[in-house]
Write an enzyme that holds these catalytic residues in place. Structure first.
Site, PDB file in Angstrom:
ATOM      1  CG  ASP A  28       1.074  -2.532   1.463  1.00  0.00           C
ATOM      2  OD1 ASP A  28       1.522  -3.683   1.527  1.00  0.00           O
ATOM      3  OD2 ASP A  28       1.770  -1.525   1.676  1.00  0.00           O
TER       4      ASP A  28
ATOM      5  NE  ARG B 181       0.090   9.262  -2.250  1.00  0.00           N
ATOM      6  CZ  ARG B 181       0.469   8.559  -3.307  1.00  0.00           C
ATOM      7  NH1 ARG B 181      -0.109   8.764  -4.474  1.00  0.00           N
ATOM      8  NH2 ARG B 181       1.406   7.643  -3.204  1.00  0.00           N
TER       9      ARG B 181
ATOM     10  CG  ASP C 139       1.943   9.357   0.371  1.00  0.00           C
ATOM     11  OD1 ASP C 139       2.165  10.541   0.057  1.00  0.00           O
ATOM     12  OD2 ASP C 139       2.348   8.400  -0.308  1.00  0.00           O
TER      13      ASP C 139
ATOM     14  CB  SER D 118       8.804   1.818  -1.613  1.00  0.00           C
ATOM     15  OG  SER D 118       7.561   2.481  -1.514  1.00  0.00           O
TER      16      SER D 118
END
Length: 403
Positions: A16, A96, A125, A177
């Site tokens: 990505d 994060r 996220d 994932s």
């Protein structure tokens, strides 16, 4: 979409974010600076840096933030006893804000006018990244390609990568994932999307299954000072060293697997399987320490705070005023959370094996069932009469009213 001159991108080296680099250049006409933050995920960071440049970035930063992550993000959460919905140890959630803070720092250093991330429009996220950026750099433009571009699937991204000569390694051997750092490894997607499916043994990449764990129990002692670990089995170390030691011990004993259908912030439920070997040991030991050192009123109120604290972390509110206020309360409660906790680890189980503290509120003279000279049992009658008076008055009222 608008324009941007220079964009700092949260970069992992995966499909990505590798695709995002040329996409940003094409659609925003900008220079892209890739930033990969090392929080303990096993990567070939030289290869990651080279791939970022090959994908079109003008510069690539590799930032080792592991010690800061443990000391300034994990340890405060441990002190709070914060666990989201009773299971999730917040491994991605508190990572994060740190990544986003580093993005802001580099954007300021580089004079960038925008920050981009590769989080999808379905997940948590995106919120965590963007709330941190808003809190620390409110005038910085935020770009979220997954909410803008025409690429709708992994296959679309693969085609885009091929057209732009971006090297991509595709595999179906582990179709999940994943997000990994020194605190945890998460797994979502694939057959796990059906909550009726038990995780397959090959899901686990960090910890052993209970069946693979040794047939003999292992004991571990965790020493705390003011609510945070300072030694493992008597050996002191940095926060990172202590966590890594407990990860190794926990993993070989099969502890720390969490399987939860959690409530995402964006309004849907998701199923995740998390591996938290060291984290599970630490949170368990910390709770045992608090049982010994906190009075009833403080402990019970802190349980309420822990739930709110976990929710704030999960929601990306790390830099919110309420978080700072709650942390002040938490820190005050931890002043006497000092001592040692011994745990027995056996085939996925964590079992208390004793705790000691110079600030222990446990007083054997008062609680003994044997004869004592410090507690007059007759005093309990008056206490019960007063404590139960509202119940008695309510019952008398009902009797008089014929209810």
């Amino acid at each position: 979409m608008g324009k941007a001159n220079k964009v700092v991108l949260a970069y992992s080296g995966g499909l990505d974010t590798s695709v995002i680099i040329p996409w940003l250049k094409e659609n925003y006409g900008c220079e892209v600076i890739a930033v990969c933050v090392d929080l303990g995920q096993p990567e070939d960071y030289d290869a990651v840096e080279k791939k970022a440049i090959k994908s079109g970035a003008t510069k690539a930063y590799i930032v080792d933030a592991k010690e800061e992550f443990v000391a300034d993000y994990i340890w405060p959460t441990v002190k709070a006893g914060a666990i989201y919905e009773g299971k999730y140890l917040l491994g991605t959630s508190f990572a994060r804000p740190l990544i986003a803070k580093i993005l802001v720092d580099i954007a300021n250093k580089e004079g960038a006018d925008a920050i981009a991330h590769g989080a999808t429009g379905k997940g948590n996220d995106q919120v965590r990244f963007e709330l941190t950026i808003k809190a620390l750099s409110p005038n910085t433009k935020i770009i979220a390609p997954w909410r803008e571009w025409e690429l709708k699937s992994r296959e679309d991204c693969m085609e885009y990568a091929a057209k732009h000569d971006i090297p991509v390694v595709a595999t179906k051997k582990h179709p999940y994932s994943m997000d990994q750092n020194v605190w945890h490894l998460s797994h979502e997607g694939g057959d796990l999307e059906d909550p009726a499916n038990a995780p397959k043994d090959d899901v686990y990449l960090v910890t052993h299954t209970p069946e693979q764990a040794p047939d003999e129990a292992e004991y571990v002692t965790v020493s705390f000072k003011e609510g945070v670990p300072v030694a493992v089995n008597g050996k002191e170390g940095t926060p990172l060293q202590l966590l890594e030691a407990l990860n190794e011990i926990g993993a070989r004993n099969g502890v720390g697997v969490v399987d939860i259908v959690e409530n995402r912030l964006v309004g849907m439920k998701s199923r995740g399987v998390y591996e938290n070997p060291g984290g599970s040991i630490i949170m368990y030991a910390h709770r045992e320490m608090e049982y010994l050192c906190l009075d009833r009123a403080t402990y019970h109120y802190k349980e309420l705070i822990a739930n709110k604290y976990a929710e704030l972390v999960y929601d990306g509110m790390w830099f919110a005023p309420l978080m700072s206020a709650l942390q002040g309360f938490v820190d005050a409660t931890q002043q006497t959370v000092t001592g040692e906790v011994k745990l027995k680890l056996y085939k996925g189980n964590i079992i208390n094996a004793g705790a000691t503290s110079p600030y222990s509120l446990y007083n054997q003279e008062f609680v003994t069932f044997e004869e004592d000279e410090v507690y007059n049992q007759a005093d309990a009658e008056g206490f019960i009469n007063l404590f139960g008076l509202p119940l008695k008055i309510n019952a008398l009222m009902k009797e008089k009213a014929g209810l």
